[in-house]
Design a protein around this motif. Structure first.
Motif, PDB file in Angstrom:
ATOM      1  N   SER A 140      -6.668   4.303 -12.721  1.00  0.00           N
ATOM      2  CA  SER A 140      -5.341   4.845 -13.030  1.00  0.00           C
ATOM      3  C   SER A 140      -5.268   5.184 -14.505  1.00  0.00           C
ATOM      4  CB  SER A 140      -4.253   3.825 -12.688  1.00  0.00           C
ATOM      5  OG  SER A 140      -4.139   3.665 -11.306  1.00  0.00           O
TER       6      SER A 140
ATOM      7  N   ALA B 199       3.082  -1.866  -6.682  1.00  0.00           N
ATOM      8  CA  ALA B 199       2.640  -2.371  -5.377  1.00  0.00           C
ATOM      9  C   ALA B 199       3.137  -3.802  -5.152  1.00  0.00           C
ATOM     10  CB  ALA B 199       1.115  -2.304  -5.284  1.00  0.00           C
TER      11      ALA B 199
ATOM     12  N   ASN C 155      -2.659   9.094  -6.880  1.00  0.00           N
ATOM     13  CA  ASN C 155      -2.912   8.424  -5.600  1.00  0.00           C
ATOM     14  C   ASN C 155      -4.228   7.651  -5.623  1.00  0.00           C
ATOM     15  OD1 ASN C 155      -2.118   7.690  -2.979  1.00  0.00           O
ATOM     16  ND2 ASN C 155      -3.358   9.299  -2.078  1.00  0.00           N
TER      17      ASN C 155
ATOM     18  N   SER D  30       0.934   5.540  -6.906  1.00  0.00           N
ATOM     19  CA  SER D  30      -0.067   5.215  -7.927  1.00  0.00           C
ATOM     20  C   SER D  30      -0.544   6.506  -8.581  1.00  0.00           C
ATOM     21  CB  SER D  30      -1.248   4.439  -7.320  1.00  0.00           C
ATOM     22  OG  SER D  30      -1.929   5.220  -6.360  1.00  0.00           O
TER      23      SER D  30
ATOM     24  N   SER E  28       0.815  -1.223   0.000  1.00  0.00           N
ATOM     25  CA  SER E  28       0.000   0.000   0.000  1.00  0.00           C
ATOM     26  C   SER E  28       0.847   1.272   0.000  1.00  0.00           C
ATOM     27  CB  SER E  28      -0.957   0.004   1.198  1.00  0.00           C
ATOM     28  OG  SER E  28      -0.249   0.287   2.392  1.00  0.00           O
TER      29      SER E  28
ATOM     30  N   GLN F 291      -4.689   4.479  -5.854  1.00  0.00           N
ATOM     31  CA  GLN F 291      -4.579   3.233  -5.102  1.00  0.00           C
ATOM     32  C   GLN F 291      -5.535   2.153  -5.628  1.00  0.00           C
ATOM     33  OE1 GLN F 291      -4.229   3.958  -0.779  1.00  0.00           O
ATOM     34  NE2 GLN F 291      -4.151   6.134  -1.291  1.00  0.00           N
TER      35      GLN F 291
ATOM     36  N   ASP G 122       0.592   0.521 -11.944  1.00  0.00           N
ATOM     37  CA  ASP G 122       0.444   0.791 -10.508  1.00  0.00           C
ATOM     38  C   ASP G 122       0.421  -0.499  -9.695  1.00  0.00           C
ATOM     39  OD1 ASP G 122       0.397   3.498 -11.018  1.00  0.00           O
ATOM     40  OD2 ASP G 122      -1.753   3.738 -10.673  1.00  0.00           O
TER      41      ASP G 122
END
Length: 178
Positions: A88, A112, A42, A39, A35, A44, A108
């Motif tokens: 994204s 992660a 952001n 990204s 986490s 996520q 992204d």
């Protein structure tokens, strides 16, 4: 473990120790590291479906992975990775911000997952990222919503092997400097 050491020692593990299950807390630590990755805006978008029960992991592996990957995932927990599509690389009105579109979701998620596998190495755990899988069976068995794109399955466990470091290309082989 220092970051450089984790990067140098991390390997794809294809044999995991029996009788040494990965705990929910260990997986939670991996997800916390994941986490922290950057990204797009952001957003996520990364999502994880974590199978820590040895019985359920075996069931998922046998139903959703080809035999060679199912064998390599034996005695491991499974983390199915996905991302929220259309987040994204897109503006709020849903138009793509550039020609990559949903490619940013994969990008992204990749960032992660790199954090996840490096944290696993730091914790003494091994990982194997498997892209050959039956996405639709995974979607059904784990109730993954249709707005999420399934990317890979990561086996996580206590290594039963220590693979050697494969050759790597040098910066001069992979880069152009201007």
């Amino acid at each position: 473990m220092e970051l450089q050491e984790a990067m140098e020692k991390r390997r794809s593990i294809r044999a995991f120790q029996a009788g040494c299950p990965v705990t929910r807390d260990e997986i939670r630590a991996l997800l916390e590291a994941a986490s922290l990755a950057p990204s797009w805006k952001n957003g996520q978008p990364a999502r994880y479906y974590c199978v820590v029960s040895p019985e359920k992991a075996e069931e998922i592996a046998r139903a959703c992975l080809p035999d060679f990957n199912a064998e390599h995932a034996e005695n491991a927990a499974l983390v199915v990775t996905a991302f929220v599509s259309g987040r994204s690389g897109f503006s709020k009105d849903g138009t793509a911000d550039n020609e990559c579109g949903n490619g940013w979701g994969f990008y992204d998620l990749g960032l992660a997952c790199e954090n996840l596998v490096l944290k696993a190495a730091d914790m003494g755990l091994g990982t194997l990222i498997m892209g050959i899988r039956d996405g639709e069976k995974l979607r059904q068995m784990l109730e993954i919503p249709p707005e999420e794109t399934i990317a890979a399955v990561i086996a996580v466990g206590h290594p039963a092997e220590e693979p050697s470091k494969p050759p790597r290309k040098t910066p001069d082989e992979i880069a152009r400097f201007f």
